[in-house]
Design a protein around this motif. Structure first.
Motif, short mmCIF file in Angstrom:
data_model
loop_
_atom_site.label_atom_id
_atom_site.label_comp_id
_atom_site.label_asym_id
_atom_site.label_seq_id
_atom_site.Cartn_x
_atom_site.Cartn_y
_atom_site.Cartn_z
N ALA A 34 94.35 22.83 59.33
CA ALA A 34 93.85 24.05 60.00
C ALA A 34 94.59 25.28 59.49
CB ALA A 34 94.02 23.92 61.51
N ARG A 35 95.90 25.18 59.34
CA ARG A 35 96.66 26.32 58.79
C ARG A 35 96.23 26.63 57.36
NH1 ARG A 35 102.41 24.58 59.31
NH2 ARG A 35 101.87 23.09 60.89
N TRP A 36 95.95 25.61 56.58
CA TRP A 36 95.52 25.81 55.20
C TRP A 36 94.19 26.56 55.17
CZ3 TRP A 36 91.45 24.39 52.05
CH2 TRP A 36 91.65 24.54 50.69
N LEU A 37 93.23 26.15 56.00
CA LEU A 37 91.93 26.83 56.07
C LEU A 37 92.12 28.30 56.43
CD1 LEU A 37 89.68 24.32 58.03
CD2 LEU A 37 89.40 25.02 55.66
N GLN A 38 92.94 28.56 57.43
CA GLN A 38 93.16 29.93 57.90
C GLN A 38 93.85 30.77 56.82
OE1 GLN A 38 95.27 29.11 61.50
NE2 GLN A 38 93.42 28.50 62.60
N SER A 39 94.85 30.22 56.17
CA SER A 39 95.59 30.99 55.17
C SER A 39 94.78 31.28 53.91
CB SER A 39 96.90 30.29 54.80
OG SER A 39 96.64 29.13 54.04
N LYS A 40 93.84 30.40 53.57
CA LYS A 40 93.02 30.59 52.38
C LYS A 40 91.77 31.40 52.67
CE LYS A 40 95.81 28.07 50.02
NZ LYS A 40 96.82 28.69 49.20
N GLY A 41 91.51 31.69 53.93
CA GLY A 41 90.34 32.48 54.29
C GLY A 41 89.03 31.75 54.11
N ILE A 42 89.05 30.45 54.24
CA ILE A 42 87.83 29.65 54.10
C ILE A 42 87.08 29.69 55.42
CG2 ILE A 42 86.93 27.33 53.71
CD1 ILE A 42 89.38 26.90 51.89
N PHE A 43 85.78 29.95 55.33
CA PHE A 43 84.96 30.07 56.53
C PHE A 43 84.90 28.75 57.30
CE2 PHE A 43 80.89 29.50 58.68
CZ PHE A 43 80.93 30.58 59.56
N TYR A 44 85.11 28.84 58.58
CA TYR A 44 84.94 27.71 59.48
C TYR A 44 84.49 28.26 60.82
CZ TYR A 44 89.41 29.11 61.50
OH TYR A 44 90.41 29.82 62.10
N PHE A 45 83.99 27.42 61.67
CA PHE A 45 83.67 27.83 63.03
C PHE A 45 84.15 26.73 63.96
CE2 PHE A 45 79.97 25.82 61.18
CZ PHE A 45 79.51 24.95 62.16
N ARG A 46 84.23 27.09 65.22
CA ARG A 46 84.72 26.13 66.20
C ARG A 46 83.67 25.89 67.26
NH1 ARG A 46 90.86 26.97 67.78
NH2 ARG A 46 90.29 25.11 68.92
N ILE A 47 83.55 24.64 67.63
CA ILE A 47 82.71 24.24 68.75
C ILE A 47 83.68 23.56 69.72
CG2 ILE A 47 80.82 22.79 69.54
CD1 ILE A 47 79.57 23.14 66.75
N GLY A 48 84.00 24.28 70.78
CA GLY A 48 85.03 23.78 71.68
C GLY A 48 86.36 23.75 70.95
N ARG A 49 86.96 22.58 70.88
CA ARG A 49 88.24 22.43 70.17
C ARG A 49 88.07 21.92 68.75
NH1 ARG A 49 92.67 20.14 74.40
NH2 ARG A 49 92.30 21.69 76.01
N GLU A 50 86.87 21.63 68.37
CA GLU A 50 86.58 21.05 67.05
C GLU A 50 86.35 22.13 65.99
OE1 GLU A 50 86.49 17.72 66.19
OE2 GLU A 50 87.34 17.43 68.19
N TYR A 51 86.95 21.96 64.84
CA TYR A 51 86.70 22.83 63.69
C TYR A 51 85.52 22.24 62.92
CZ TYR A 51 91.26 25.19 64.02
OH TYR A 51 92.33 25.93 64.41
N LYS A 52 84.64 23.10 62.45
CA LYS A 52 83.53 22.69 61.60
C LYS A 52 83.56 23.57 60.36
CE LYS A 52 82.07 19.68 64.52
NZ LYS A 52 82.18 18.27 64.24
N ILE A 53 83.52 22.95 59.21
CA ILE A 53 83.65 23.66 57.94
C ILE A 53 82.45 23.31 57.07
CG2 ILE A 53 85.10 24.01 55.90
CD1 ILE A 53 86.61 22.28 58.87
N PRO A 54 81.61 24.30 56.74
CA PRO A 54 80.51 24.01 55.82
C PRO A 54 81.06 23.60 54.45
CG PRO A 54 80.11 26.06 56.99
CD PRO A 54 81.53 25.66 57.28
N LYS A 55 80.59 22.49 53.96
CA LYS A 55 81.10 21.95 52.69
C LYS A 55 80.95 22.95 51.55
CE LYS A 55 78.96 18.39 50.76
NZ LYS A 55 78.56 17.01 50.40
N VAL A 56 79.88 23.72 51.58
CA VAL A 56 79.63 24.68 50.50
C VAL A 56 80.76 25.72 50.42
CG1 VAL A 56 78.18 26.23 51.88
CG2 VAL A 56 77.87 26.12 49.42
N HIS A 57 81.34 26.10 51.54
CA HIS A 57 82.43 27.08 51.52
C HIS A 57 83.70 26.48 50.93
CE1 HIS A 57 80.42 30.35 53.59
NE2 HIS A 57 79.84 29.42 54.34
#
Length: 68
Positions: A34-57
């Motif tokens: 999660a920290r890696w996603l945030q620091s690299k600025g890769i798009f993700y969204f959250r549904i409740g407590r779950e992270y969802k990351i589009p593979k294309v990003h």
């Protein structure tokens, strides 16, 4: 990132979980992923407590890093 990581993405669904990203990056914890996603600025969204990351990003990030 190396191109072998991109090849490994073929085995994953179009929307990745944080556990999928953890496996792809080969890190020990979801918190690190999660920290890696945030620091690299890769798009993700959250549904409740779950992270969802589009593979294309994630793929776009790998292609952009490998082309530098």
């Amino acid at each position: 990132m190396k191109s072998k990581n991109i090849k490994r993405l073929d085995n994953y669904p179009d929307i990745l979980s944080l556990e999928d990203v953890r496996s792809i990056l080969d890190v020990r914890t979801k918190k690190t992923a999660a920290r890696w996603l945030q620091s690299k600025g890769i798009f993700y969204f959250r549904i409740g407590r779950e992270y969802k990351i589009p593979k294309v990003h994630l793929m776009n990030y790998f292609f952009n890093v490998s082309s530098i």
